[in-house]
Design an enzyme around this catalytic site. Structure first.
Site, short mmCIF file in Angstrom:
data_model
loop_
_atom_site.label_atom_id
_atom_site.label_comp_id
_atom_site.label_asym_id
_atom_site.label_seq_id
_atom_site.Cartn_x
_atom_site.Cartn_y
_atom_site.Cartn_z
N TYR A 1 2.76 10.03 0.21
CA TYR A 1 3.33 9.11 1.01
C TYR A 1 4.50 10.51 0.03
O TYR A 1 6.14 10.01 0.93
CB TYR A 1 3.29 8.17 0.92
CG TYR A 1 2.50 7.50 2.01
CD1 TYR A 1 1.15 8.44 1.94
CD2 TYR A 1 2.06 6.18 1.68
CE1 TYR A 1 -0.12 7.72 3.11
CE2 TYR A 1 0.51 5.61 2.32
CZ TYR A 1 -0.14 6.11 2.80
OH TYR A 1 -0.70 6.20 3.20
N ASP B 1 0.80 -1.31 0.27
CA ASP B 1 0.09 0.11 -0.26
C ASP B 1 0.72 1.17 0.04
O ASP B 1 1.68 1.41 0.40
CB ASP B 1 -1.21 -0.10 1.39
CG ASP B 1 -1.59 1.08 1.00
OD1 ASP B 1 -2.66 0.99 0.64
OD2 ASP B 1 -1.55 2.26 2.20
N HIS C 1 -7.90 9.39 -1.68
CA HIS C 1 -7.23 8.91 -0.42
C HIS C 1 -8.03 9.68 0.82
O HIS C 1 -8.67 9.19 1.80
CB HIS C 1 -5.75 9.97 -0.61
CG HIS C 1 -4.63 9.16 0.59
ND1 HIS C 1 -3.78 9.31 0.56
CD2 HIS C 1 -5.42 8.96 2.09
CE1 HIS C 1 -3.08 8.74 1.24
NE2 HIS C 1 -4.52 8.79 2.38
N LYS D 1 -3.60 5.96 -4.48
CA LYS D 1 -3.82 6.48 -4.38
C LYS D 1 -4.26 8.20 -4.72
O LYS D 1 -2.96 8.55 -4.53
CB LYS D 1 -4.29 7.05 -2.01
CG LYS D 1 -3.99 5.58 -1.45
CD LYS D 1 -4.36 5.70 0.13
CE LYS D 1 -3.86 4.29 0.13
NZ LYS D 1 -2.57 4.42 1.00
N1 NDP Z 1 -5.92 5.94 3.80
C1 NDP Z 1 -5.34 6.21 4.60
O1 NDP Z 1 -5.51 8.15 5.53
C2 NDP Z 1 -4.51 6.30 5.44
C3 NDP Z 1 -3.53 4.63 4.83
N2 NDP Z 1 -2.38 3.88 6.00
C4 NDP Z 1 -1.57 3.24 5.77
O2 NDP Z 1 -1.95 2.25 6.53
C5 NDP Z 1 -0.79 1.98 6.95
C6 NDP Z 1 -0.25 1.19 8.25
O3 NDP Z 1 -0.62 2.23 9.02
P1 NDP Z 1 0.42 2.96 10.03
O4 NDP Z 1 -0.56 4.45 10.75
O5 NDP Z 1 1.63 3.22 9.82
O6 NDP Z 1 0.49 2.14 11.50
P2 NDP Z 1 0.58 0.03 11.90
O7 NDP Z 1 -1.15 0.81 12.59
O8 NDP Z 1 1.05 -0.07 10.72
O9 NDP Z 1 2.00 0.55 12.88
C7 NDP Z 1 3.19 1.08 12.68
C8 NDP Z 1 4.27 1.03 13.13
O10 NDP Z 1 4.63 0.83 14.24
C9 NDP Z 1 5.32 -0.56 14.51
N3 NDP Z 1 5.32 -1.63 14.05
C10 NDP Z 1 5.62 -2.79 13.25
N4 NDP Z 1 4.96 -4.12 13.02
C11 NDP Z 1 5.35 -3.88 14.95
C12 NDP Z 1 5.57 -5.28 16.11
N5 NDP Z 1 5.27 -6.63 14.94
N6 NDP Z 1 5.99 -5.22 16.90
C13 NDP Z 1 5.80 -4.13 17.37
N7 NDP Z 1 6.22 -2.74 16.38
C14 NDP Z 1 5.51 -3.12 15.53
C15 NDP Z 1 6.31 0.27 13.00
O11 NDP Z 1 7.44 0.67 13.79
P3 NDP Z 1 8.53 0.41 12.93
O12 NDP Z 1 8.32 0.76 11.39
O13 NDP Z 1 10.25 1.52 12.84
O14 NDP Z 1 9.00 -1.44 12.57
C16 NDP Z 1 5.40 1.56 13.25
O15 NDP Z 1 6.07 2.04 13.43
C17 NDP Z 1 0.33 2.62 6.69
O16 NDP Z 1 1.73 2.79 6.28
C18 NDP Z 1 -0.36 2.79 5.16
O17 NDP Z 1 -0.27 2.35 4.09
C19 NDP Z 1 -2.49 5.12 7.45
C20 NDP Z 1 -2.88 5.98 7.57
C21 NDP Z 1 -3.81 6.76 6.50
O1 DGU Z 2 -2.49 7.87 4.41
C1 DGU Z 2 -2.43 7.93 5.67
C2 DGU Z 2 -2.85 9.91 6.27
O2 DGU Z 2 -3.83 9.96 5.46
C3 DGU Z 2 -1.80 10.60 5.54
O3 DGU Z 2 -1.44 10.68 4.37
C4 DGU Z 2 -2.70 12.16 5.93
O4 DGU Z 2 -2.29 12.26 7.05
C5 DGU Z 2 -1.27 13.20 5.55
O5 DGU Z 2 -0.26 13.08 5.84
C6 DGU Z 2 -2.32 14.18 5.88
O6 DGU Z 2 -1.88 15.00 5.93
O7 DGU Z 2 -3.19 14.79 5.65
#
Ligand code: NDP
Ligand code: DGU
Length: 313
Positions: A52, A47, A112, A81
């Site tokens: 990003y 994803d 998005h 997205k």
């Molecule tokens: N459509 C939208 O608006 C959005 C989409 N997304 C998508 O969803 C994805 C996931 O969401 P996100 O907010 O990044 O967060 P997550 O819920 O996936 O959490 C990510 C965090 O958890 C840590 N982590 C991952 N696996 C483990 C584990 N097994 N044990 C301990 N810590 C762990 C990572 O650390 P590290 O990387 O340092 O290992 C990072 O700090 C995004 O990356 C994006 O692709 C996210 C937000 C908004």
């Molecule tokens: O997908 C992840 C989140 O939606 C991210 O794209 C937004 O939070 C963006 O950084 C913003 O500030 O609007």
């Protein structure tokens, strides 16, 4: 069964792998390696998003895996997205992402956020007004954007279209005016923000739910939340495994973000079948947050817009 080996069916007939690698906030220099490593250990779903600003590196990681003979393009499910400043130039948005990724097509193209931002503003991605607020085009309807996205289907540049950050209210506005039902709604989801009303609505309408921030996002408090730790200890697994198992049992795909090889591998792990007690423990936690109006939403950028999320009205 390992999360990476489970699939859900979309309303297009295509299958989406239950476990995807998230790439938001994955730093430059790290994300290409993370994508390559994930594919190497069995992930087939990645994803990303134009905003990003890492699509190029994500594409490099994919290319490296294909060039190494680990996968073929058709074995992967790639989502990107449409960013808010592209709502009035949807086709250009997808073309830009494909060019960045170095791909001919994506498997899923999502709107998005259901809000348009100024395409000619102070910044190409995060335009702001002189007063510091985000430069939103309030007169541009998300329904118009969706209708432009519908025209992409058939172009061969995306296999499916969907939405993200859609509440029930926004879906109710969209669906009567849509010719194509979104294949997916990507929303924030975890036990401290279950958004059950959106999940139920999407299930009724045949819209697949993908959980973002499934682990509770960066610095997640869920890894130490008492009920999650209690279930993890009882079952002899990590809190991350409990969370991933909870989502997939609900029928949602998950996007677990990590740039740490050991965590990328850990998140691919065998899921557990939560028993009735485990489910009740987690539900009690969610219900208590609901009762005290203290759901935790980790991703709520300062758009200054009411998206119809009950916890943010
Ligand atoms: N459509 C939208 O608006 C959005 C989409 N997304 C998508 O969803 C994805 C996931 O969401 P996100 O907010 O990044 O967060 P997550 O819920 O996936 O959490 C990510 C965090 O958890 C840590 N982590 C991952 N696996 C483990 C584990 N097994 N044990 C301990 N810590 C762990 C990572 O650390 P590290 O990387 O340092 O290992 C990072 O700090 C995004 O990356 C994006 O692709 C996210 C937000 C908004
Ligand atoms: O997908 C992840 C989140 O939606 C991210 O794209 C937004 O939070 C963006 O950084 C913003 O500030 O609007």
């Amino acid at each position: 069964m390992a999360a990476a080996d489970i699939h859900f069916k979309l309303n297009t007939g295509a299958e989406i792998p239950a476990l995807g690698l998230g790439t938001w906030q994955s730093a430059p220099g790290e994300v290409e390696k993370a994508v390559f490593h994930a594919i190497k250990v069995g992930y087939r779903h990645i994803d990303t998003a134009l905003c990003y600003q890492n699509e190029h590196e994500v594409g490099q990681g994919i290319k490296e895996a294909i060039d190494a003979g680990i996968v073929k393009r058709e074995d992967l499910f790639v989502t990107t997205k449409l960013w808010n400043s592209y709502h009035a130039r949807v086709s250009e948005g997808l073309d830009t992402s494909l060019k960045n990724l170095g791909l001919d097509y994506v498997d899923l193209y999502l709107m998005h956020w259901p809000i348009a931002m100024n395409p000619n503003g102070s910044h190409p991605i995060f335009p702001k007004l002189p007063n510091g607020e985000r430069d939103i085009i309030h007169s541009h309807s998300h329904v118009t954007t969706w209708q432009s996205m519908e025209k992409l289907v058939g172009s061969g540049k995306t296999k499916a279209i969907g939405v993200s950050n859609y509440s029930v209210q926004y879906l109710e506005e969209l669906l009567p005016q849509a010719s194509i039902i979104p294949a997916a709604n990507q929303i924030e989801n975890h036990p401290s923000l279950p958004q059950q009303e959106i999940v139920d609505f999407c299930n009724q309408k045949g819209i697949h739910v993908t959980a973002y921030s499934p682990l509770g996002s960066t610095g997640s408090p869920l890894f130490t939340a008492e009920p999650i730790v209690e279930v993890a200890k009882k079952r002899g697994v990590s809190p991350a495994t409990v969370l991933l198992s909870w989502h997939i049992a609900r029928g949602s795909s998950v996007l677990a973000k990590s740039v740490t090889p050991s965590r990328i591998e850990a998140n691919r792990t065998d899921l557990i079948k939560l028993d009735a007690d485990d489910v009740a423990t987690i539900k009690k936690y969610s219900d208590q947050l609901a009762a005290s109006k203290s759901f935790q939403r980790f991703v709520f950028p300062p758009f200054g817009v009411n998206f119809g999320f009950p916890d943010k009205m």
